[in-house]
Design an enzyme around this catalytic site. Sequence first.
Site, mmCIF file in Angstrom:
data_model
loop_
_atom_site.group_PDB
_atom_site.id
_atom_site.type_symbol
_atom_site.label_atom_id
_atom_site.label_comp_id
_atom_site.label_asym_id
_atom_site.label_seq_id
_atom_site.Cartn_x
_atom_site.Cartn_y
_atom_site.Cartn_z
ATOM 1 N N ARG A 105 0.781 -1.177 -0.172
ATOM 2 C CA ARG A 105 0.134 -0.018 -0.053
ATOM 3 C C ARG A 105 0.940 1.171 0.230
ATOM 4 O O ARG A 105 1.690 1.417 0.843
ATOM 5 C CB ARG A 105 -0.912 -0.026 1.350
ATOM 6 N N HIS A 132 -6.917 0.988 -6.433
ATOM 7 C CA HIS A 132 -7.495 0.002 -5.663
ATOM 8 C C HIS A 132 -7.860 -1.254 -5.954
ATOM 9 O O HIS A 132 -9.306 -1.269 -6.070
ATOM 10 C CB HIS A 132 -8.173 0.666 -4.634
ATOM 11 N N GLN A 135 -10.045 -3.817 -4.188
ATOM 12 C CA GLN A 135 -11.393 -3.209 -3.763
ATOM 13 C C GLN A 135 -12.220 -3.465 -4.810
ATOM 14 O O GLN A 135 -13.512 -3.741 -4.754
ATOM 15 C CB GLN A 135 -11.126 -1.660 -3.235
ATOM 16 N N ASP A 228 -17.263 7.549 -1.824
ATOM 17 C CA ASP A 228 -16.024 7.092 -0.917
ATOM 18 C C ASP A 228 -15.713 8.664 -0.319
ATOM 19 O O ASP A 228 -16.301 9.621 -0.687
ATOM 20 C CB ASP A 228 -14.939 6.628 -2.037
ATOM 21 N N CYS A 268 -16.355 1.624 -0.036
ATOM 22 C CA CYS A 268 -15.383 0.773 0.348
ATOM 23 C C CYS A 268 -14.994 0.853 1.781
ATOM 24 O O CYS A 268 -14.401 -0.092 2.205
ATOM 25 C CB CYS A 268 -14.175 1.272 -0.639
ATOM 26 N N ARG A 296 -13.829 -8.350 0.685
ATOM 27 C CA ARG A 296 -12.285 -8.258 0.591
ATOM 28 C C ARG A 296 -11.488 -9.486 0.916
ATOM 29 O O ARG A 296 -10.461 -9.887 0.333
ATOM 30 C CB ARG A 296 -11.727 -7.103 1.438
#
Length: 313
Positions: A105, A132, A135, A228, A268, A296
Site C-alpha cells: 500500500r 485500488h 477493492q 468514497d 469501500c 475483501r
Amino acid sequence: MITGRDFLALTDFSPQEITYLIDLAIRFKRGKVNTKKLTRIRGKTAALIFEKPSTRTRVSMEVACHHLGIAPMYIEAGTTQLARGEPLEDFARVLDRYVDIIAARVYSHSTLETLAKYAKAPVINALSDLEHPLQGLADLMTIKEHFGDFSNLIIAFVGDVNNNVARSLSIGVLKLGMEMRLVGPKEYWPKKEFKEILDRLAKEHNAKFLITDDPKEGLRDANVIYTDVWVSMGQEAEKEQRLKVFRPYQVNFELVKVAHPDFKFMHCLPRHRGEEVSDDLFESKHSIVFDQAENRLHTTKAVFASVLTSEKL
Ligand code: CP
Ligand code: NVA
C-alpha cells in the site's frame, strides 16, 4: 490463469480473468474450493508492506493468508531501511529472495511499478494514489451476489470521481459491460487521458460511460450508488477546499430520489461521518457496505491463490 502475474491495476486483466477471480472468490466464500488442491501454496510467504494506515486490507490479507496456509508478514514501510534511504530497487530485489508475494500500500503508484520491475515475485497493489484493484474486485463480486449477474446495471459513483476506488471500479464495471456513471464537481474530474481510457473501454466492451456534474442526470435509475471519502489518504492538505466543493454531492435520501427504488448503496470504507454519506442512508436497507467489506477477504484469497499456483482451484 494469472499465475506469476503482478496485480497492479484492473486495466491489466481481461474480462475473462476478472470473471474467473470473482467466481473463484464466490467459491471460496461458499466453502467450495477443494482445500487439498492448495498444497502447492501452503508454506509460502507474503510480505505485506504498508506506507499508509489500513483496517480492511491489512486484516483481510492476513486472514486470507492464514486460510491459504501462507505466512503473512506485516511490514510498516517506515520501520524498514527504506526510511533511511535504501534504494527501492534494492529493497525489491532483497525481498524477492525471501518471499513469494509482495503486497504493498503506497502513496505513489510508481513505487509499485518499481517493485514489480525489480522483483520476480508477484506484486499486489494494496492501494495506491491511482488504483485500488482488490477493492474493485470485491465491489464487482458484491454486485454479482446482490444482482445475480451484471446485465442491464447502472453503477453511479458520486463524489471524488478521480480517486483510486472510483478509477478501479470504473475500469471493472466497463470491462464487464455495465453502465458506469461518474458524478462529481468538474474541478475534480479525471484528466483527459483517463477519460479516454474509459471511453475506449466502453466501446470495446459494449458498455456505457457518462461523466457529469449533475446528480439528477448521473443518478437517474441507478441500480448502485457508490461513494468514497472526499479527502483520501495523502490529500489532507486540501481538506478545507475539498469539503466545500464536494458538499452538494453528499449521498442522502434527497440526492437519490431519482435512482431505481431498489438501489444498493456501496462504500469501500472507512467513511467520514457526516461527510460523503448521511447516517440514515448508510444504515438503511439499501446499504450493502459490510458485504463489500467481507468480500475483501474472499477476493484476496482468489488473487493470492491464483498468482501462486496454476492449478485449477
Ligand atoms: N477499503 C479499504 O481498503 O479499507 P482499509 O483502508 O481499511 O484497508
Ligand atoms: N480513497 C480512499 C480509499 C481508502 C480505502 C483513500 O485512498 O484514502
